[in-house]
Motif scaffolding. Structure first.
Motif, PDB file in Angstrom:
ATOM      1  N   ARG A 180      28.597  92.543  28.185  1.00  0.00           N
ATOM      2  CA  ARG A 180      28.733  93.168  26.862  1.00  0.00           C
ATOM      3  C   ARG A 180      27.378  93.760  26.495  1.00  0.00           C
ATOM      4  O   ARG A 180      26.346  93.101  26.617  1.00  0.00           O
ATOM      5  N   ASP A 192      41.311  95.952  30.163  1.00  0.00           N
ATOM      6  CA  ASP A 192      40.989  95.426  28.830  1.00  0.00           C
ATOM      7  C   ASP A 192      39.547  95.709  28.427  1.00  0.00           C
ATOM      8  O   ASP A 192      39.191  95.542  27.267  1.00  0.00           O
ATOM      9  N   ALA A 193      38.704  96.101  29.370  1.00  0.00           N
ATOM     10  CA  ALA A 193      37.301  96.414  29.070  1.00  0.00           C
ATOM     11  C   ALA A 193      37.220  97.740  28.319  1.00  0.00           C
ATOM     12  O   ALA A 193      38.077  98.604  28.467  1.00  0.00           O
ATOM     13  N   ASP A 194      36.168  97.892  27.528  1.00  0.00           N
ATOM     14  CA  ASP A 194      35.957  99.149  26.800  1.00  0.00           C
ATOM     15  C   ASP A 194      35.549 100.265  27.764  1.00  0.00           C
ATOM     16  O   ASP A 194      35.905 101.419  27.567  1.00  0.00           O
ATOM     17  N   PHE A 195      34.770  99.919  28.772  1.00  0.00           N
ATOM     18  CA  PHE A 195      34.331 100.878  29.777  1.00  0.00           C
ATOM     19  C   PHE A 195      34.685 100.303  31.147  1.00  0.00           C
ATOM     20  O   PHE A 195      34.142  99.280  31.562  1.00  0.00           O
ATOM     21  N   VAL A 196      35.606 100.952  31.834  1.00  0.00           N
ATOM     22  CA  VAL A 196      36.135 100.443  33.108  1.00  0.00           C
ATOM     23  C   VAL A 196      35.372 101.068  34.273  1.00  0.00           C
ATOM     24  O   VAL A 196      35.255 102.286  34.360  1.00  0.00           O
ATOM     25  N   LEU A 235      28.083 107.197  27.177  1.00  0.00           N
ATOM     26  CA  LEU A 235      28.909 106.644  26.104  1.00  0.00           C
ATOM     27  C   LEU A 235      28.033 106.298  24.915  1.00  0.00           C
ATOM     28  O   LEU A 235      26.979 105.671  25.081  1.00  0.00           O
ATOM     29  N   LEU A 287      30.057  97.051  23.473  1.00  0.00           N
ATOM     30  CA  LEU A 287      30.741  97.737  24.556  1.00  0.00           C
ATOM     31  C   LEU A 287      30.910  96.753  25.708  1.00  0.00           C
ATOM     32  O   LEU A 287      29.921  96.306  26.286  1.00  0.00           O
ATOM     33  N   VAL A 288      32.159  96.395  26.012  1.00  0.00           N
ATOM     34  CA  VAL A 288      32.436  95.484  27.114  1.00  0.00           C
ATOM     35  C   VAL A 288      32.668  96.325  28.367  1.00  0.00           C
ATOM     36  O   VAL A 288      33.491  97.237  28.369  1.00  0.00           O
ATOM     37  N   VAL A 289      31.917  96.013  29.421  1.00  0.00           N
ATOM     38  CA  VAL A 289      32.006  96.745  30.681  1.00  0.00           C
ATOM     39  C   VAL A 289      32.644  95.825  31.719  1.00  0.00           C
ATOM     40  O   VAL A 289      32.289  94.654  31.822  1.00  0.00           O
ATOM     41  N   LEU A 291      35.724  91.304  33.293  1.00  0.00           N
ATOM     42  CA  LEU A 291      34.937  91.516  32.074  1.00  0.00           C
ATOM     43  C   LEU A 291      33.509  91.100  32.440  1.00  0.00           C
ATOM     44  O   LEU A 291      33.166  89.926  32.393  1.00  0.00           O
ATOM     45  N   SER A 320      25.499  95.440  23.293  1.00  0.00           N
ATOM     46  CA  SER A 320      25.620  95.605  21.841  1.00  0.00           C
ATOM     47  C   SER A 320      24.372  96.262  21.281  1.00  0.00           C
ATOM     48  O   SER A 320      23.256  95.911  21.685  1.00  0.00           O
TER      49      SER A 320
END
Length: 139
Positions: A89, A73-77, A60, A66-68, A86, A91
């Motif tokens: 993060r 709701d996370a950007d990367f599940v 990615l 990028l919230v993992v 969550l 950054s």
């Protein structure tokens, strides 16, 4: 009278179809002028080194925070029971990234060291979330 209404309806339908095709062509011309679809920004990325089969090998781009996590709701599940909803993060920051644990149950490790506060990560560093490993890479 019915024939007049049907004729007017056909003309209206053809007009709407014409406007739709014109909009589609204009959008296509914009893509061609820009040189194709939008490209991912070059720089840093996060690659999945170890994890569920569905995401192993995925990289990615790290264009923003990028919230993992396990939550939708996370950007990367990551669908793993050892990953919190969550979890962390990641950054971009200069020539590396900042990894911040978001109060996860099992913690986040950067190169084997617990991320109890925001920690820097450089290219090649490994971020561990349970049994999953993410690696900071250059794109």
């Amino acid at each position: 009278m019915a024939e007049v209404i049907l004729l007017f309806g056909r003309i209206l339908l053809l007009g709407l179809l014409y406007l739709f095709l014109l909009a589609a062509i204009r959008a296509g011309i914009g893509v061609v002028k820009r040189g194709g679809a939008a490209k991912a920004p070059s720089g840093l990325g996060v690659a999945v080194v170890r994890g569920p089969r569905e995401i192993k090998g995925v990289t990615l781009p790290l264009a923003g925070p990028l919230v993992v996590g396990r939550s939708p709701d996370a950007d990367f599940v990551i669908a793993d029971d050892f990953v919190s909803s969550l979890h962390c993060r990641i950054s971009p920051s200069g020539d590396g990234a900042i990894v911040e644990d978001l109060g996860s149950t099992n913690g986040t490790l950067v190169n084997g060291q617990a991320a109890q506060r925001p920690m820097p990560a450089r290219v090649g560093d490994v971020i561990e979330l349970g049994a999953n490993q993410l690696k900071v890479v250059r794109l």
